[in-house]
Structure formats: C-alpha cells, structure tokens
Design a protein around this motif. Structure first.
Motif, PDB file in Angstrom:
ATOM      1  N   VAL A   1       0.865  -1.181   0.000  1.00 29.33           N
ATOM      2  CA  VAL A   1       0.000   0.000   0.000  1.00 29.33           C
ATOM      3  C   VAL A   1       0.900   1.229   0.000  1.00 29.33           C
ATOM      4  O   VAL A   1       1.823   1.332   0.804  1.00 29.33           O
ATOM      5  CB  VAL A   1      -0.919   0.015   1.247  1.00 29.33           C
ATOM      6  N   TRP A   2       0.629   2.160  -0.917  1.00 29.95           N
ATOM      7  CA  TRP A   2       1.355   3.441  -0.977  1.00 29.95           C
ATOM      8  C   TRP A   2       0.552   4.494  -0.225  1.00 29.95           C
ATOM      9  O   TRP A   2      -0.676   4.535  -0.319  1.00 29.95           O
ATOM     10  CB  TRP A   2       1.506   3.892  -2.416  1.00 29.95           C
ATOM     11  N   LYS A   3       1.256   5.368   0.498  1.00 28.95           N
ATOM     12  CA  LYS A   3       0.605   6.456   1.226  1.00 28.95           C
ATOM     13  C   LYS A   3       1.379   7.762   1.057  1.00 28.95           C
ATOM     14  O   LYS A   3       2.591   7.734   0.840  1.00 28.95           O
ATOM     15  CB  LYS A   3       0.522   6.122   2.722  1.00 28.95           C
ATOM     16  N   ARG A   4       0.632   8.872   1.145  1.00 21.75           N
ATOM     17  CA  ARG A   4       1.254  10.195   1.230  1.00 21.75           C
ATOM     18  C   ARG A   4       0.717  10.859   2.478  1.00 21.75           C
ATOM     19  O   ARG A   4      -0.492  11.000   2.631  1.00 21.75           O
ATOM     20  CB  ARG A   4       0.931  11.068   0.016  1.00 21.75           C
ATOM     21  N   ASP A   5       1.616  11.237   3.368  1.00 21.72           N
ATOM     22  CA  ASP A   5       1.241  11.845   4.650  1.00 21.72           C
ATOM     23  C   ASP A   5       0.182  11.013   5.382  1.00 21.72           C
ATOM     24  O   ASP A   5      -0.778  11.541   5.939  1.00 21.72           O
ATOM     25  CB  ASP A   5       0.748  13.285   4.432  1.00 21.72           C
ATOM     26  N   GLY A   6       0.339   9.692   5.318  1.00 22.65           N
ATOM     27  CA  GLY A   6      -0.540   8.778   6.042  1.00 22.65           C
ATOM     28  C   GLY A   6      -1.831   8.429   5.331  1.00 22.65           C
ATOM     29  O   GLY A   6      -2.588   7.590   5.813  1.00 22.65           O
ATOM     30  N   GLN A   7      -2.095   9.047   4.171  1.00 20.53           N
ATOM     31  CA  GLN A   7      -3.333   8.784   3.430  1.00 20.53           C
ATOM     32  C   GLN A   7      -3.043   7.840   2.263  1.00 20.53           C
ATOM     33  O   GLN A   7      -2.084   8.047   1.516  1.00 20.53           O
ATOM     34  CB  GLN A   7      -3.920  10.094   2.893  1.00 20.53           C
ATOM     35  N   VAL A   8      -3.890   6.827   2.076  1.00 20.34           N
ATOM     36  CA  VAL A   8      -3.705   5.848   1.003  1.00 20.34           C
ATOM     37  C   VAL A   8      -3.818   6.546  -0.359  1.00 20.34           C
ATOM     38  O   VAL A   8      -4.709   7.372  -0.576  1.00 20.34           O
ATOM     39  CB  VAL A   8      -4.731   4.708   1.114  1.00 20.34           C
ATOM     40  N   ILE A   9      -2.913   6.206  -1.275  1.00 18.89           N
ATOM     41  CA  ILE A   9      -2.868   6.777  -2.620  1.00 18.89           C
ATOM     42  C   ILE A   9      -3.637   5.869  -3.577  1.00 18.89           C
ATOM     43  O   ILE A   9      -3.559   4.644  -3.487  1.00 18.89           O
ATOM     44  CB  ILE A   9      -1.406   6.942  -3.087  1.00 18.89           C
ATOM     45  N   ASP A  10      -4.338   6.481  -4.510  1.00 19.54           N
ATOM     46  CA  ASP A  10      -5.107   5.760  -5.530  1.00 19.54           C
ATOM     47  C   ASP A  10      -4.197   4.763  -6.251  1.00 19.54           C
ATOM     48  O   ASP A  10      -3.155   5.118  -6.785  1.00 19.54           O
ATOM     49  CB  ASP A  10      -5.668   6.782  -6.518  1.00 19.54           C
ATOM     50  N   SER A  11      -4.623   3.494  -6.295  1.00 14.93           N
ATOM     51  CA  SER A  11      -3.797   2.434  -6.887  1.00 14.93           C
ATOM     52  C   SER A  11      -3.610   2.594  -8.397  1.00 14.93           C
ATOM     53  O   SER A  11      -2.741   1.960  -8.977  1.00 14.93           O
ATOM     54  CB  SER A  11      -4.375   1.057  -6.572  1.00 14.93           C
ATOM     55  N   SER A  12      -4.408   3.456  -9.046  1.00 17.52           N
ATOM     56  CA  SER A  12      -4.219   3.672 -10.492  1.00 17.52           C
ATOM     57  C   SER A  12      -2.883   4.363 -10.779  1.00 17.52           C
ATOM     58  O   SER A  12      -2.403   4.357 -11.913  1.00 17.52           O
ATOM     59  CB  SER A  12      -5.368   4.498 -11.071  1.00 17.52           C
ATOM     60  N   LEU A  13      -2.258   4.946  -9.758  1.00 17.41           N
ATOM     61  CA  LEU A  13      -0.958   5.618  -9.919  1.00 17.41           C
ATOM     62  C   LEU A  13       0.211   4.681  -9.637  1.00 17.41           C
ATOM     63  O   LEU A  13       1.362   5.082  -9.724  1.00 17.41           O
ATOM     64  CB  LEU A  13      -0.875   6.830  -8.981  1.00 17.41           C
ATOM     65  N   THR A  14      -0.101   3.423  -9.292  1.00 18.08           N
ATOM     66  CA  THR A  14       0.954   2.476  -8.908  1.00 18.08           C
ATOM     67  C   THR A  14       1.100   1.360  -9.924  1.00 18.08           C
ATOM     68  O   THR A  14       0.185   1.068 -10.691  1.00 18.08           O
ATOM     69  CB  THR A  14       0.669   1.876  -7.523  1.00 18.08           C
ATOM     70  N   GLN A  15       2.280   0.726  -9.896  1.00 14.29           N
ATOM     71  CA  GLN A  15       2.577  -0.362 -10.827  1.00 14.29           C
ATOM     72  C   GLN A  15       3.454  -1.380 -10.109  1.00 14.29           C
ATOM     73  O   GLN A  15       4.338  -1.016  -9.330  1.00 14.29           O
ATOM     74  CB  GLN A  15       3.310   0.211 -12.042  1.00 14.29           C
ATOM     75  N   VAL A  16       3.207  -2.653 -10.382  1.00 13.36           N
ATOM     76  CA  VAL A  16       4.031  -3.730  -9.839  1.00 13.36           C
ATOM     77  C   VAL A  16       4.660  -4.470 -11.007  1.00 13.36           C
ATOM     78  O   VAL A  16       3.987  -4.853 -11.954  1.00 13.36           O
ATOM     79  CB  VAL A  16       3.199  -4.724  -9.000  1.00 13.36           C
ATOM     80  N   ASP A  17       5.982  -4.648 -10.939  1.00 10.58           N
ATOM     81  CA  ASP A  17       6.716  -5.361 -11.985  1.00 10.58           C
ATOM     82  C   ASP A  17       7.651  -6.348 -11.293  1.00 10.58           C
ATOM     83  O   ASP A  17       8.812  -6.044 -11.036  1.00 10.58           O
ATOM     84  CB  ASP A  17       7.484  -4.367 -12.858  1.00 10.58           C
ATOM     85  N   GLY A  18       7.122  -7.514 -10.937  1.00 10.80           N
ATOM     86  CA  GLY A  18       7.932  -8.507 -10.227  1.00 10.80           C
ATOM     87  C   GLY A  18       8.271  -8.017  -8.833  1.00 10.80           C
ATOM     88  O   GLY A  18       7.393  -7.786  -8.007  1.00 10.80           O
ATOM     89  N   PHE A  19       9.567  -7.814  -8.573  1.00 10.00           N
ATOM     90  CA  PHE A  19      10.039  -7.358  -7.271  1.00 10.00           C
ATOM     91  C   PHE A  19       9.851  -5.861  -7.079  1.00 10.00           C
ATOM     92  O   PHE A  19       9.869  -5.359  -5.965  1.00 10.00           O
ATOM     93  CB  PHE A  19      11.534  -7.683  -7.103  1.00 10.00           C
ATOM     94  N   TYR A  20       9.725  -5.101  -8.193  1.00  7.52           N
ATOM     95  CA  TYR A  20       9.698  -3.644  -8.142  1.00  7.52           C
ATOM     96  C   TYR A  20       8.284  -3.081  -8.041  1.00  7.52           C
ATOM     97  O   TYR A  20       7.378  -3.552  -8.713  1.00  7.52           O
ATOM     98  CB  TYR A  20      10.386  -3.055  -9.385  1.00  7.52           C
ATOM     99  N   HIS A  21       8.149  -2.072  -7.202  1.00  8.85           N
ATOM    100  CA  HIS A  21       6.890  -1.351  -7.046  1.00  8.85           C
ATOM    101  C   HIS A  21       7.163   0.110  -7.374  1.00  8.85           C
ATOM    102  O   HIS A  21       8.150   0.691  -6.899  1.00  8.85           O
ATOM    103  CB  HIS A  21       6.385  -1.460  -5.603  1.00  8.85           C
ATOM    104  N   ARG A  22       6.291   0.724  -8.196  1.00  6.55           N
ATOM    105  CA  ARG A  22       6.482   2.114  -8.603  1.00  6.55           C
ATOM    106  C   ARG A  22       5.222   2.920  -8.348  1.00  6.55           C
ATOM    107  O   ARG A  22       4.117   2.441  -8.525  1.00  6.55           O
ATOM    108  CB  ARG A  22       6.822   2.197 -10.092  1.00  6.55           C
TER     109      ARG A  22
END
Length: 93
Positions: free
Chosen positions: A32-53
């Motif tokens: 789970v990605w957060k900014r200042d403790g608030q969960v960030i919309d998963s549409s801005l995230t990507q998983v590529d094997g071991f890497y998370h962006r």
C-alpha cells in the motif's frame, strides 16, 4: 518479506513527472502506498515482479510530503518529496 531497495528523498520541479520505486524480497507482493498517512489511488501504482512504482505524471506543489510504501505495520519504507517552483532571479537593468 523485506524491502531490498528503499525509497529515497527527492526534490523535483513543479509539473515534472515524479516516480518513486522500491523493491521487495518476494516478487508480486502487494503493498500500500501512502502520502502523509493517506492511502494513494492504486491507479498511480505499478508492480513489476520485485519492483513497485508510484508515478505522478505532473507533480504539483501540493504533492510535496512524506511518501511511504507498506507491506505490513513492521515492513515499510518512506521518503520526503519536495516539489518546488523554478527559481526566479531578479536582474538589475
């Protein structure tokens, strides 16, 4: 599970793309990605094997803050992001 590549503090110019990346010890593990403790919309995230962006196409001043990636309460990494305007230099004529 642990982070083998952690987030690091970043300074970027306003309207520039922001990309944060971290790496986990086990591939395709959900986080789970957060900014200042608030969960960030998963549409801005990507998983590529071991890497998370996390990618923001055009960072705004309001995007400054503490970003973190969480696997669990005990396994996380975080960084400071500072979005800045271009410096304006006054010139005497």
């Amino acid at each position: 599970v642990r982070f083998t590549e952690k987030l690091f503090d970043t300074v970027i110019k306003v309207a520039s793309p922001l990309e944060l990346q971290c790496k986990l010890s086990i591939a395709d593990t959900p986080i789970v990605w957060k900014r200042d403790g608030q969960v960030i919309d998963s549409s801005l995230t990507q998983v590529d094997g071991f890497y998370h962006r996390l990618r923001l196409p055009q960072a705004q001043l309001t995007d400054s803050g503490t970003y973190s990636a969480h696997y669990s309460d005990d396994v996380e990494t975080s960084c400071q992001v500072s979005v800045q305007t271009e410096p304006v230099f006054a010139r005497e004529l």
